[in-house]
Design an enzyme around this catalytic site. Structure first.
Site, PDB file in Angstrom:
ATOM      1  N   GLY A 107      37.092  29.991  37.842  1.00  0.00           N
ATOM      2  CA  GLY A 107      36.046  30.418  38.767  1.00  0.00           C
ATOM      3  C   GLY A 107      36.297  31.748  39.444  1.00  0.00           C
ATOM      4  CB  THR A 108      38.814  34.463  39.033  1.00  0.00           C
ATOM      5  OG1 THR A 108      38.678  34.522  37.612  1.00  0.00           O
ATOM      6  CG2 THR A 108      40.075  33.708  39.381  1.00  0.00           C
ATOM      7  N   GLY A 109      35.756  34.858  38.403  1.00  0.00           N
ATOM      8  CA  GLY A 109      34.622  35.778  38.267  1.00  0.00           C
ATOM      9  C   GLY A 109      33.455  35.376  39.141  1.00  0.00           C
ATOM     10  CB  CYS A 110      31.919  32.063  39.859  1.00  0.00           C
ATOM     11  SG  CYS A 110      31.576  31.518  38.177  1.00  0.00           S
ATOM     12  CE  LYS A 140      34.558  40.196  36.615  1.00  0.00           C
ATOM     13  NZ  LYS A 140      33.856  38.913  36.839  1.00  0.00           N
ATOM     14  CB  THR A 168      42.644  32.141  37.048  1.00  0.00           C
ATOM     15  OG1 THR A 168      42.799  31.636  35.711  1.00  0.00           O
ATOM     16  CG2 THR A 168      43.970  32.726  37.522  1.00  0.00           C
TER      17      THR A 168
END
Length: 271
Positions: A214-217, A176, A212
């Site tokens: 928690g974007t990866g989760c 990412k 942003t």
């Protein structure tokens, strides 16, 4: 017979609701799958930071995994925050003996505010025990560097890092680009490397926002939901990209720090 896809998240709890188990279950719900969970740690956190982390005892994690296995038909699994060597070994041992379906590994290491969420000695255990089980791994740029030891500065080094992760056992790799190779860039790219050695890039506008958390989760949870529905990885990752882009670009403006993303924006503004 109920045909609702059932999926699982194995991750830490975020009492602020923006990341971890809470973000995963919200995303599962929005994407029409039934979410189950195994909590690996309880954290005290909000948009301003992480203030306490309490790992769940290994035997309690084992009991949660067994309870889910005994009563649900899990089509896909997302692994998020594990935290310790002992928890990584526990989860890896269970999944090796009792595979649940497509496995998405989001190698959570550092919180948005900078708190360390994975002990240093646990990183090698994650690569040794979980990478070989992963159908998909979704590191951001700093996580890809930590897992491979490769300094990522351009697309060539991204490809090198992805190949390294695949050599370590991961079948498909999504690196990412939210942290960006170029902080002035107006676009955000994610690089997708498939098990058949093909690869492609997903691109979206970059939104300059503090919201942003928690974007990866959320991205990996959406990916898990789509895979649980039986979608191809190519289709699933495109939906996950659109989901997180909508979640970031329509902020809720909650909290006083790195606010959470908008988990219903994809439904309201895209679909």
């Amino acid at each position: 017979m109920n045909n609702t896809p059932q999926v699982l998240t194995i991750a830490g709890s975020d009492c602020g609701g923006g990341a971890g188990i809470q973000a995963d279950l919200k995303t599962f719900q929005m994407q029409g799958v039934f979410g189950t969970s195994v909590i690996t740690a309880v954290t005290a956190q909000n948009t301003l930071g992480v203030f306490d982390i309490h790992p769940i005892p290994v035997k309690t994690i084992q009991a949660q995994l067994q309870a889910v296995k005994n009563d649900f038909n899990i089509a896909s699994v997302k692994i998020g925050m594990l935290g310790t060597l002992e928890i990584i070994e526990c989860v890896a041992e269970f999944l090796a003996d009792c595979p649940f379906g497509m496995l998405v590994l989001d190698p959570v290491m550092i919180a948005k505010g900078g708190a360390q969420l994975l002990q240093e000695q646990a990183i090698s255990a994650l690569t040794r025990h979980l990478l070989p089980l992963a159908d998909v791994i979704t590191p951001n740029l700093p996580e890809a560097e930590a897992l491979t030891g490769i300094a990522i500065c351009d697309e060539r080094s991204i490809q090198k890092a992805a190949k390294s992760l695949q050599k370590q056992g991961a079948k498909n790799v999504i690196i990412k680009g939210g942290h960006s190779l170029n902080s002035q860039s107006e676009s955000c790219q994610d690089w997708v490397f498939l098990v058949d050695e093909s690869h492609f890039v997903l691109e979206s506008p970059r939104f300059h926002t503090p919201h942003t958390h928690g974007t990866g989760c959320t991205f990996s949870a959406c990916l898990t939901a789509e895979l649980g529905k039986g979608k191809s990885l190519q289709s699933a990752v495109k939906v996950a990209k659109d989901f997180i882009t909508a979640a970031i670009s329509h902020p809720l403006n909650i909290g006083h720090g790195h606010g959470p993303t908008n988990h219903w924006a994809y439904r309201d503004f895209v679909n």
